[in-house]
Motif scaffolding. Structure first.
Motif, PDB file in Angstrom:
ATOM      1  N   ASP A 127       0.786  -1.292   0.154  1.00 14.54           N
ATOM      2  CA  ASP A 127       0.374  -0.046   0.073  1.00 14.54           C
ATOM      3  C   ASP A 127       1.105   0.924   0.211  1.00 14.54           C
ATOM      4  OD1 ASP A 127       0.800  -1.042   2.281  1.00 14.54           O
ATOM      5  OD2 ASP A 127      -1.036   0.095   3.673  1.00 14.54           O
ATOM      6  N   VAL A 128       2.140   1.515   0.792  1.00 13.76           N
ATOM      7  CA  VAL A 128       2.976   2.775   1.000  1.00 13.76           C
ATOM      8  C   VAL A 128       3.937   2.709  -0.777  1.00 13.76           C
ATOM      9  CG1 VAL A 128       5.158   2.661   1.920  1.00 13.76           C
ATOM     10  CG2 VAL A 128       3.399   2.473   3.232  1.00 13.76           C
ATOM     11  N   LEU A 129       3.677   1.469  -0.905  1.00 18.53           N
ATOM     12  CA  LEU A 129       4.716   1.535  -2.676  1.00 18.53           C
ATOM     13  C   LEU A 129       3.530   2.174  -3.598  1.00 18.53           C
ATOM     14  CD1 LEU A 129       7.062   0.300  -4.399  1.00 18.53           C
ATOM     15  CD2 LEU A 129       5.353  -1.515  -4.888  1.00 18.53           C
ATOM     16  N   LEU A 130       2.610   1.409  -3.615  1.00 22.53           N
ATOM     17  CA  LEU A 130       1.371   1.811  -4.888  1.00 22.53           C
ATOM     18  C   LEU A 130       1.179   3.172  -4.508  1.00 22.53           C
ATOM     19  CD1 LEU A 130      -0.915  -1.148  -4.629  1.00 22.53           C
ATOM     20  CD2 LEU A 130       0.861  -0.554  -6.640  1.00 22.53           C
ATOM     21  N   ARG A 131       1.010   3.867  -3.162  1.00 23.16           N
ATOM     22  CA  ARG A 131       0.783   5.458  -2.981  1.00 23.16           C
ATOM     23  C   ARG A 131       2.088   6.061  -3.346  1.00 23.16           C
ATOM     24  NH1 ARG A 131       0.313   5.737   2.652  1.00 23.16           N
ATOM     25  NH2 ARG A 131       2.921   7.237   2.672  1.00 23.16           N
ATOM     26  N   GLU A 132       3.334   5.824  -3.114  1.00 22.93           N
ATOM     27  CA  GLU A 132       4.438   6.281  -3.468  1.00 22.93           C
ATOM     28  C   GLU A 132       4.258   6.130  -4.668  1.00 22.93           C
ATOM     29  OE1 GLU A 132       7.485   5.549  -0.976  1.00 22.93           O
ATOM     30  OE2 GLU A 132       6.726   6.044   0.771  1.00 22.93           O
ATOM     31  N   ARG A 133       4.207   5.681  -5.714  1.00 13.47           N
ATOM     32  CA  ARG A 133       4.675   5.099  -6.848  1.00 13.47           C
ATOM     33  C   ARG A 133       3.430   6.293  -7.800  1.00 13.47           C
ATOM     34  NH1 ARG A 133       6.748  -0.554  -8.844  1.00 13.47           N
ATOM     35  NH2 ARG A 133       8.706  -0.228  -7.955  1.00 13.47           N
ATOM     36  N   LEU A 134       1.506   6.665  -7.127  1.00 17.59           N
ATOM     37  CA  LEU A 134       1.448   7.613  -7.300  1.00 17.59           C
ATOM     38  C   LEU A 134       1.675   8.679  -7.235  1.00 17.59           C
ATOM     39  CD1 LEU A 134      -2.286   5.947  -6.339  1.00 17.59           C
ATOM     40  CD2 LEU A 134      -1.868   6.412  -9.025  1.00 17.59           C
ATOM     41  N   ILE A 135       2.006   9.346  -6.463  1.00 17.71           N
ATOM     42  CA  ILE A 135       3.078  10.317  -6.023  1.00 17.71           C
ATOM     43  C   ILE A 135       3.619  10.636  -7.677  1.00 17.71           C
ATOM     44  CG2 ILE A 135       4.213  11.583  -4.733  1.00 17.71           C
ATOM     45  CD1 ILE A 135       2.918  10.176  -2.406  1.00 17.71           C
ATOM     46  N   VAL A 136       4.464   9.646  -7.445  1.00 15.85           N
ATOM     47  CA  VAL A 136       6.597   9.995  -8.586  1.00 15.85           C
ATOM     48  C   VAL A 136       5.144   9.880  -9.822  1.00 15.85           C
ATOM     49  CG1 VAL A 136       7.446   8.623  -9.799  1.00 15.85           C
ATOM     50  CG2 VAL A 136       8.254   8.359  -7.499  1.00 15.85           C
ATOM     51  N   THR A 137       4.045   8.895 -10.311  1.00 12.20           N
ATOM     52  CA  THR A 137       2.776   9.554 -11.630  1.00 12.20           C
ATOM     53  C   THR A 137       2.856  11.188 -11.087  1.00 12.20           C
ATOM     54  OG1 THR A 137       2.849   6.682 -11.945  1.00 12.20           O
ATOM     55  CG2 THR A 137       1.550   8.498 -13.047  1.00 12.20           C
ATOM     56  N   TYR A 138       2.127  11.625 -10.648  1.00 13.73           N
ATOM     57  CA  TYR A 138       1.098  11.939 -10.938  1.00 13.73           C
ATOM     58  C   TYR A 138       2.189  14.445 -10.444  1.00 13.73           C
ATOM     59  CZ  TYR A 138      -2.285   9.433 -12.614  1.00 13.73           C
ATOM     60  OH  TYR A 138      -3.047   8.111 -13.379  1.00 13.73           O
ATOM     61  N   GLN A 139       3.081  13.777  -9.650  1.00 12.96           N
ATOM     62  CA  GLN A 139       3.466  15.147  -8.935  1.00 12.96           C
ATOM     63  C   GLN A 139       5.307  15.041  -9.071  1.00 12.96           C
ATOM     64  OE1 GLN A 139       1.173  17.354  -7.394  1.00 12.96           O
ATOM     65  NE2 GLN A 139      -0.072  15.453  -7.461  1.00 12.96           N
ATOM     66  N   VAL A 140       6.053  14.127  -9.232  1.00 10.19           N
ATOM     67  CA  VAL A 140       7.267  14.039  -9.582  1.00 10.19           C
ATOM     68  C   VAL A 140       7.646  14.165 -10.542  1.00 10.19           C
ATOM     69  CG1 VAL A 140       9.356  13.640  -8.737  1.00 10.19           C
ATOM     70  CG2 VAL A 140       7.508  13.472  -6.992  1.00 10.19           C
ATOM     71  N   LYS A 141       6.840  13.562 -11.577  1.00  8.40           N
ATOM     72  CA  LYS A 141       7.968  12.888 -13.070  1.00  8.40           C
ATOM     73  C   LYS A 141       6.956  14.934 -14.351  1.00  8.40           C
ATOM     74  CE  LYS A 141       8.800   8.667 -13.289  1.00  8.40           C
ATOM     75  NZ  LYS A 141       9.661   8.252 -14.456  1.00  8.40           N
ATOM     76  N   PRO A 142       5.677  14.986 -13.446  1.00  9.63           N
ATOM     77  CA  PRO A 142       5.812  16.045 -14.329  1.00  9.63           C
ATOM     78  C   PRO A 142       7.076  17.099 -14.079  1.00  9.63           C
ATOM     79  CG  PRO A 142       3.686  15.952 -13.765  1.00  9.63           C
ATOM     80  CD  PRO A 142       4.784  15.104 -12.570  1.00  9.63           C
ATOM     81  N   VAL A 143       7.260  17.770 -12.506  1.00  9.85           N
ATOM     82  CA  VAL A 143       7.948  18.023 -12.422  1.00  9.85           C
ATOM     83  C   VAL A 143       9.676  17.907 -13.013  1.00  9.85           C
ATOM     84  CG1 VAL A 143       9.696  19.689 -10.612  1.00  9.85           C
ATOM     85  CG2 VAL A 143       7.333  18.608 -10.108  1.00  9.85           C
ATOM     86  N   LEU A 144       9.696  16.851 -13.291  1.00  4.33           N
ATOM     87  CA  LEU A 144      10.781  16.554 -14.106  1.00  4.33           C
ATOM     88  C   LEU A 144      10.743  16.516 -15.426  1.00  4.33           C
ATOM     89  CD1 LEU A 144      11.977  13.204 -12.314  1.00  4.33           C
ATOM     90  CD2 LEU A 144      12.846  15.255 -12.080  1.00  4.33           C
ATOM     91  N   ASP A 145       9.686  16.496 -16.326  1.00  8.69           N
ATOM     92  CA  ASP A 145       9.519  16.597 -17.101  1.00  8.69           C
ATOM     93  C   ASP A 145       9.638  18.316 -17.566  1.00  8.69           C
ATOM     94  OD1 ASP A 145       9.377  13.502 -17.811  1.00  8.69           O
ATOM     95  OD2 ASP A 145       6.707  14.342 -17.849  1.00  8.69           O
TER      96      ASP A 145
END
Length: 168
Positions: A127-145
């Protein structure tokens, strides 16, 4: 949510080393939050860095290319030198956000309990892994892009300046 809370409450990783908390700290920090601001504010801040870079690069360029004799060479050299400050800043931002992306995305968390000599590894619950990967997908990756696109725009400016330098 209750399951996620119980997963985090049994987490042996110190609070300040938990990837989610590191992400929150990064997002709120004075410099790194530039990358999550509106496009106008983000661009304005980078423009300010570029403008302040002129305070250093302008006088240096003026010693090689006096503005009265070689205004185009002076402008290109000073602008390119000032751009170096923006590139260094963006590199710093990119590495910080990449580090957080990696910490959030990994299945394990490497941490230290009391010092550099006692490194440990904690396996994230699903559950922690899935939540953190959602944050990566929707919050962090757009910043990196956004940072990658900014690097591309700066590369285009550098290429345009180089071609102008060669042609003229």
């Amino acid at each position: 949510m209750n399951n996620a809370h119980s997963s985090l409450s049994s987490c042996p990783v110190p609070i300040e080393q938990q990837p989610l908390n590191e992400y929150e700290q990064l997002k709120e920090s004075w410099l790194f939050n530039w990358a999550v601001q509106s496009p106008f504010k983000y661009t304005r801040k980078l423009a300010w860095v570029w403008g302040l870079g002129w305070l250093v690069s302008g006088p240096i360029a003026a010693t090689s290319f006096p503005p009265a004799k070689s205004p185009l060479n002076f402008t290109l050299a000073a602008a390119g030198g000032a751009l170096l400050f923006v590139v260094l800043l963006l590199t710093h931002l990119y590495f910080g956000w990449s580090y957080i992306c990696d910490r959030l995305y990994r299945e394990t968390v490497t941490y230290e309990e009391s010092g550099w000599y006692d490194g440990q590894i904690w396996q994230k619950p699903q559950d922690v892994l899935l939540r953190e990967r959602l944050i990566v997908t929707y919050q962090v990756k757009p910043v990196l892009d956004r940072l990658k696109k900014t690097f591309a725009v700066l590369a285009a400016f550098i290429a345009l300046g180089s071609v102008t330098w060669i042609v003229v």
